[in-house]
Design a protein around this motif. Structure first.
Motif, short mmCIF file in Angstrom:
data_model
loop_
_atom_site.label_atom_id
_atom_site.label_comp_id
_atom_site.label_asym_id
_atom_site.label_seq_id
_atom_site.Cartn_x
_atom_site.Cartn_y
_atom_site.Cartn_z
N ILE A 184 0.84 -1.20 0.00
CA ILE A 184 0.00 0.00 0.00
C ILE A 184 0.87 1.26 0.00
O ILE A 184 0.56 2.24 -0.64
CB ILE A 184 -0.95 -0.01 1.22
N LEU A 185 2.01 1.19 0.72
CA LEU A 185 2.86 2.38 0.83
C LEU A 185 3.68 2.63 -0.43
O LEU A 185 4.23 3.72 -0.62
CB LEU A 185 3.80 2.24 2.03
N MET A 186 3.76 1.60 -1.30
CA MET A 186 4.55 1.78 -2.52
C MET A 186 3.95 2.89 -3.38
O MET A 186 4.69 3.69 -3.98
CB MET A 186 4.58 0.48 -3.33
N ALA A 187 2.60 2.95 -3.46
CA ALA A 187 1.96 3.90 -4.37
C ALA A 187 2.22 5.36 -3.97
O ALA A 187 2.75 6.13 -4.77
CB ALA A 187 0.47 3.61 -4.46
N PRO A 188 1.89 5.76 -2.72
CA PRO A 188 2.13 7.17 -2.38
C PRO A 188 3.60 7.55 -2.44
O PRO A 188 3.93 8.67 -2.88
CB PRO A 188 1.60 7.29 -0.94
N LEU A 189 4.52 6.64 -2.06
CA LEU A 189 5.94 7.00 -2.11
C LEU A 189 6.41 7.12 -3.54
O LEU A 189 7.24 7.98 -3.86
CB LEU A 189 6.76 5.97 -1.34
N GLY A 190 5.87 6.27 -4.41
CA GLY A 190 6.22 6.37 -5.83
C GLY A 190 5.77 7.71 -6.39
O GLY A 190 6.52 8.38 -7.11
N ALA A 191 4.54 8.11 -6.00
CA ALA A 191 4.01 9.39 -6.48
C ALA A 191 4.86 10.54 -5.94
O ALA A 191 5.18 11.49 -6.66
CB ALA A 191 2.56 9.54 -6.03
N LEU A 192 5.26 10.43 -4.68
CA LEU A 192 6.08 11.47 -4.06
C LEU A 192 7.40 11.62 -4.83
O LEU A 192 7.84 12.74 -5.14
CB LEU A 192 6.36 11.09 -2.60
N ALA A 193 8.02 10.48 -5.14
CA ALA A 193 9.30 10.52 -5.85
C ALA A 193 9.13 11.13 -7.24
O ALA A 193 10.00 11.84 -7.72
CB ALA A 193 9.88 9.12 -5.95
N VAL B 288 16.85 12.14 -2.30
CA VAL B 288 17.32 11.52 -1.07
C VAL B 288 17.05 10.02 -1.07
O VAL B 288 17.20 9.35 -0.06
CB VAL B 288 16.71 12.15 0.21
N GLY B 289 16.61 9.49 -2.19
CA GLY B 289 16.52 8.03 -2.31
C GLY B 289 15.15 7.46 -2.04
O GLY B 289 15.01 6.25 -1.87
N ILE B 290 14.11 8.30 -1.98
CA ILE B 290 12.77 7.76 -1.77
C ILE B 290 12.24 7.24 -3.11
O ILE B 290 12.23 7.94 -4.11
CB ILE B 290 11.84 8.84 -1.18
N ARG B 291 11.84 5.96 -3.12
CA ARG B 291 11.31 5.35 -4.34
C ARG B 291 10.05 4.58 -3.96
O ARG B 291 9.83 4.27 -2.79
CB ARG B 291 12.30 4.34 -4.90
N GLY B 292 9.27 4.25 -4.98
CA GLY B 292 8.07 3.45 -4.73
C GLY B 292 8.39 2.05 -4.27
O GLY B 292 7.69 1.47 -3.46
N ILE B 293 9.48 1.47 -4.83
CA ILE B 293 9.90 0.17 -4.33
C ILE B 293 11.21 0.35 -3.61
O ILE B 293 11.87 1.37 -3.71
CB ILE B 293 10.08 -0.87 -5.46
N GLY B 294 11.59 -0.66 -2.84
CA GLY B 294 12.88 -0.60 -2.16
C GLY B 294 12.74 -0.32 -0.69
O GLY B 294 11.74 -0.67 -0.06
N ALA B 295 13.75 0.35 -0.14
CA ALA B 295 13.84 0.48 1.31
C ALA B 295 12.83 1.47 1.89
O ALA B 295 12.39 1.31 3.02
CB ALA B 295 15.25 0.90 1.71
N ALA B 296 12.42 2.50 1.09
CA ALA B 296 11.58 3.55 1.67
C ALA B 296 10.22 3.02 2.17
O ALA B 296 9.87 3.24 3.33
CB ALA B 296 11.39 4.69 0.68
N PRO B 297 9.43 2.30 1.34
CA PRO B 297 8.16 1.80 1.87
C PRO B 297 8.38 0.81 3.02
O PRO B 297 7.59 0.77 3.97
CB PRO B 297 7.48 1.12 0.68
N ALA B 298 9.45 0.04 2.96
CA ALA B 298 9.73 -0.92 4.03
C ALA B 298 9.99 -0.18 5.34
O ALA B 298 9.41 -0.51 6.38
CB ALA B 298 10.94 -1.78 3.66
N ALA B 299 10.85 0.86 5.28
CA ALA B 299 11.17 1.60 6.50
C ALA B 299 9.92 2.25 7.07
O ALA B 299 9.69 2.23 8.29
CB ALA B 299 12.23 2.65 6.21
N LEU B 300 9.08 2.82 6.18
CA LEU B 300 7.88 3.50 6.65
C LEU B 300 6.90 2.50 7.30
O LEU B 300 6.33 2.77 8.36
CB LEU B 300 7.21 4.22 5.47
N ALA B 301 6.75 1.34 6.68
CA ALA B 301 5.84 0.33 7.23
C ALA B 301 6.34 -0.15 8.60
O ALA B 301 5.56 -0.26 9.55
CB ALA B 301 5.72 -0.85 6.27
#
Lengths: 401, 246
Positions: free
Chosen positions: A247-256, A265-278
């Motif tokens: 679920i977090l992949m979509a908003p982070l992807g849009a943000l990036a 700063v490395g925020i992507r829809g896939i990868g570490a960013a949605p994992a860290a946020l979750a």
């Protein structure tokens, strides 16, 4: 939880058989378990390559007669100690001797079955080895529990265990065992995964602590907010981890895509960013709930005394209330850290890295060795975190009393 | 006139059932999330059947955990089993440091792909909360009550069945509730090893980059967990009312 003064009568059989040495029933169970592992199940499996199904081999089929007999004799001695001795340090020593012998036997079996310079053949630890190791590990755990070591001793024991394992691996003792073969192939990826796994679990914990502590204090001060905040955080916990990652992949992807700085700063829809946020979101509830519970534990009289001494509200919070609540808060942090270390494995599904990469890779390739290469370090990491934080909680809890 | 909380629960249950039975009616809601003409509602399987097998897997595993954990809890609190108490506590809490994914992955070579590895992982995960609460519940029975029961001439077995277990029941149920809720979420991981369940919907969404699927699977699972949590809590309150001793 324990009720003082509530002791159960000793079983009658123990008093009757005073003449005969009493057989330790836990020891009998563990001996049966170990014997089943040693004699009924394959000690190692031999695979012509990494994916083929294994060919089971017993200890006696692999090692020379003298070595097999030596192994059996040592394990028989361990069994004798376990069955008849009550002395906990002696039982611990026996368990450790058993573990050393079992490990040596595995290394020797792997060396004996691997032709020189052959990197294709795989010799994996079999079900018998794991059962025997489990029985010996249980014996060691029981002996340590009976010795009731203090928090400092437990940390020392953990350090000694990790040091011994690390030294043995560094010396190359197990290089011909299949998991270490898999490690040799993936050494560079392993280092990256280890770093990522630790960073993700500690980083999300750190962020959660920074947010949860003030939130918990606020909830304690304004009790009306408590049910709302806690049930909102509770609902987050019911969303399964893979769904929350997704679920977090979509908003982070849009943000990036729309904010260049976020992408930089490395925020992507896939990868570490949605994992860290979750992981951060999952970490909130235990810490907030425990902060509230810990502050509630501080008696109003203590707070009043502090205020009466001329402390400001802020000083009272920082040097009285939070200090007294710390053990309970730390218990929450312990729950979160152990939970995060396990959950990071799932993050590999969305490209978050960590040891889960090997686990899912292993499932995909039907390669058990690769699964173990991811699973064993995760378990060791979670176990070490649990021991360390438990010791810290106990140490802090003891001081104010 | 039912209380507002009851109405809210009924509404949540209705929403979940409606979504599982006629998911296409919800298509307009999810359409904005399905980019590039992807289907807004999961179309590779029947959501109702997936939810049922998800629930069946969790309940079957939980039944196994209840039987083993309660039996073990009773055993280690009896006079003859006390020497097993410290070790069984250590084992069960060590089991909890095992990540579920690892248990699933390691069970696959032993029992193959499908529901079985999921059942094993969920069964192991469900043990700790139930065992811990059974032990605490049985050990904290007031000694005076136990003395009174003995004084009435009850045998050890009668005491266990008609005094100790009923008194420990609220705590045991709380353990069951915890392990049910955790397992409803953990069961979604089973779909990585081909178990039938709502995790399938989430994984399909991750693979095809379709957030609508991920959200459907996640929300249905979450709603199921909340409802189950509430149902067991209601059962707990009922039993507490009957077994109250003051």
């Amino acid at each position: 939880m324990s009720t003082p003064g509530f002791s159960l009568p000793r079983p009658a059989s123990a008093q009757q058989s005073a003449a005969l040495p009493r057989v330790d029933r836990l020891g009998a169970l563990l001996t049966l378990l170990g014997a089943a592992g040693l004699f009924l199940l394959p000690f190692v499996t031999f695979k012509a390559n990494r994916i083929l199904p294994g060919d089971p081999r017993g200890l006696a089929q692999v090692l020379p007669v003298w070595a097999t007999c030596g192994c059996w004799a040592t394990l028989a001695a361990v069994a004798a100690v376990v069955l008849f001795a009550v002395n906990a340090p002696l039982r611990l020593a026996a368990a450790l001797a058993g573990i050393v012998v079992t490990g040596t036997a595995l290394a020797a079996a792997a060396n004996a079955l691997t032709p020189a310079h052959n990197l294709i053949v795989r010799v994996a630890a079999g079900a018998g080895f794991w059962l025997l190791l489990a029985a010996l590990g249980l014996l060691a755990a029981d002996a340590i529990t009976r010795m009731r070591p203090g928090p400092g001793t437990r940390v020392l024991l953990l350090a000694a265990f990790l040091g011994a394992v690390g030294l043995t691996l560094a010396q190359g003792t197990f290089d011909n065992v299949s998991v270490m073969r898999e490690y040799a192939v993936n050494a560079a990826a392993f280092a990256v995964a280890a770093r990522q796994h630790i960073l993700l679990s500690l980083g999300s914990l750190g962020a959660a602590v920074i947010v949860s502590l003030p939130l918990g204090i606020f909830c304690h001060r304004v009790p009306r907010l408590q049910p709302g905040v806690l049930s909102a955080l509770n609902i987050i916990q019911t969303i399964p981890s893979i769904a929350l990652f997704g679920i977090l992949m979509a908003p982070l992807g849009a943000l990036a895509a729309h904010v260049p700085l976020a992408a930089a700063v490395g925020i992507r829809g896939i990868g570490a960013a949605p994992a860290a946020l979750a992981l951060f979101l999952y970490s909130l509830l235990p810490i907030v709930a425990n902060t509230v519970a810990g502050l509630k534990r501080v008696s109003p009289a203590t707070v009043e005394a502090a205020l009466g001494m001329g402390m400001t509200r802020r000083q009272t919070l920082m040097s009285v209330e939070l200090v007294l609540a710390l053990p309970v808060v730390l218990t929450g942090i312990r729950i979160v850290l152990v939970q995060n270390i396990g959950l990071v494995t799932v993050a590999a599904l969305i490209g978050g890295g960590g040891f889960g990469t090997f686990v899912f890779g292993g499932i995909g390739q039907a390669a058990t060795d690769l699964v173990l290469l991811g699973a064993i370090p995760t378990v060791v990491l979670a176990f070490s975190a649990a021991v360390l934080l438990d010791a810290l909680v106990e140490r802090l809890d003891r001081v104010p009393q | 006139m039912p209380r507002p909380a009851t109405l809210l629960r009924l509404a949540a249950l209705g929403l979940l059932l409606a979504f599982l039975l006629v998911p296409q009616r919800f298509a307009p809601l999810f359409a904005p999330l399905a980019a590039g003409g992807a289907p807004p509602i999961y179309d590779q399987g029947n959501l109702w059947m997936l939810a049922l097998s998800h629930l069946a897997t969790v309940l079957a595993a939980c039944l196994g955990s209840i039987v083993i954990a309660v039996a073990l809890g009773i055993l280690v609190t009896r006079a003859g089993g006390q020497e097993f108490l410290p070790l069984s506590r250590a084992v069960v809490s060590f089991g909890q440091t095992f990540p579920p994914v690892a248990v699933l992955a390691l069970a696959v070579p032993l029992v193959g792909f499908g529901e079985k590895p999921t059942l094993i992982a969920l069964f192991l995960y469900g043990l700790l909360p139930i065992f811990e609460n059974t032990v605490v519940g049985l050990r904290t029975c007031p000694a005076t009550v136990l003395d009174a029961a003995s004084g009435m001439g009850m045998s050890a077995r009668q005491k266990l069945v008609s005094v100790e277990l009923p008194l420990a029941m609220p705590l045991i149920l709380e353990g069951i509730r915890l392990s049910l809720v955790i397992n409803i979420g953990t069961a979604t991981l089973g779909s990585t090893v081909a178990a039938k369940g709502l995790g399938e919907v989430i994984i399909a969404g991750l693979l095809s980059n379709n957030t609508a699927f991920v959200l459907q699977g996640g929300l249905a699972t979450g709603l199921m967990a909340v409802l189950l949590y509430d149902a067991v809590a209601a059962l707990e309150r009922r039993l507490c009312r009957n077994a109250r001793i003051d």
